[in-house]
Design a protein around this motif. Sequence first.
Motif, PDB file in Angstrom:
ATOM      1  N   THR A   2       0.846  -1.190   0.000  1.00 13.57           N
ATOM      2  CA  THR A   2       0.000   0.000   0.000  1.00 13.57           C
ATOM      3  C   THR A   2       0.880   1.237   0.000  1.00 13.57           C
ATOM      4  N   ASP A  63      -7.772   0.130   4.001  1.00 10.44           N
ATOM      5  CA  ASP A  63      -7.755  -0.302   2.602  1.00 10.44           C
ATOM      6  C   ASP A  63      -8.165  -1.768   2.477  1.00 10.44           C
ATOM      7  N   VAL A  64      -8.189  -2.275   1.242  1.00 13.99           N
ATOM      8  CA  VAL A  64      -8.646  -3.646   0.994  1.00 13.99           C
ATOM      9  C   VAL A  64      -7.738  -4.694   1.623  1.00 13.99           C
ATOM     10  N   GLU A  65      -6.497  -4.340   1.914  1.00 13.34           N
ATOM     11  CA  GLU A  65      -5.571  -5.268   2.560  1.00 13.34           C
ATOM     12  C   GLU A  65      -5.712  -5.238   4.081  1.00 13.34           C
ATOM     13  N   GLY A  66      -6.619  -4.397   4.592  1.00 14.65           N
ATOM     14  CA  GLY A  66      -6.820  -4.296   6.029  1.00 14.65           C
ATOM     15  C   GLY A  66      -5.895  -3.318   6.722  1.00 14.65           C
ATOM     16  N   HIS A  67      -5.143  -2.551   5.945  1.00 15.15           N
ATOM     17  CA  HIS A  67      -4.243  -1.543   6.507  1.00 15.15           C
ATOM     18  C   HIS A  67      -5.031  -0.298   6.900  1.00 15.15           C
ATOM     19  N   TRP A 149       3.664   0.512   2.572  1.00 18.86           N
ATOM     20  CA  TRP A 149       3.399  -0.448   3.634  1.00 18.86           C
ATOM     21  C   TRP A 149       3.291  -1.812   2.996  1.00 18.86           C
ATOM     22  N   THR A 150       4.189  -2.730   3.416  1.00 17.52           N
ATOM     23  CA  THR A 150       4.184  -4.076   2.816  1.00 17.52           C
ATOM     24  C   THR A 150       3.658  -5.094   3.788  1.00 17.52           C
TER      25      THR A 150
END
Length: 150
Positions: A2, A63-67, A149-150
């Motif tokens: 992200t 976001d969609v990744e939960g971040h 952010w990985t």
Amino acid sequence: MTTVTSPLAGRAIGLAAVPDPVFSGAMVGPGTAVDPVLEPCVAVAPVDGIVVSLHPHAFVVVDVEGHGVLTHLGIDTVQLNGEGFEVLINKGDTVRRGDAIVRWDPNVAVAAGKSPICPVVALEATAYALAAVSDGDTEVKTGDALFTWT
């Protein structure tokens, strides 16, 4: 991965320079901060996602990744009880990076003796998960990349 972008224009200064130990000590999470241009502005979404928390002085977009990314407009600005802020959306709204979230005049914070510095924090992240793109005395425009952010 992200990319988190600047919610407003100013100078990226790094969390260590935030005049609040909770943010400067990265107790909320790692990230950076923006010392904003002192003029009325609109704070925008730093990522695509859902607004899960919304106050005049702060908001969180997940976001969609939960971040979850927290944008805090000034330090101790909760004490202004919304003065100088206008919320433009609703909690639960889906936003795209760059969508307007809060209209803000940082001069109101300064006049009240509050710092206008805006932490942008990766919630529940570890410092090693972030890669600074713009950190430490770098001019940024609204929408410029702050960190990944990985």
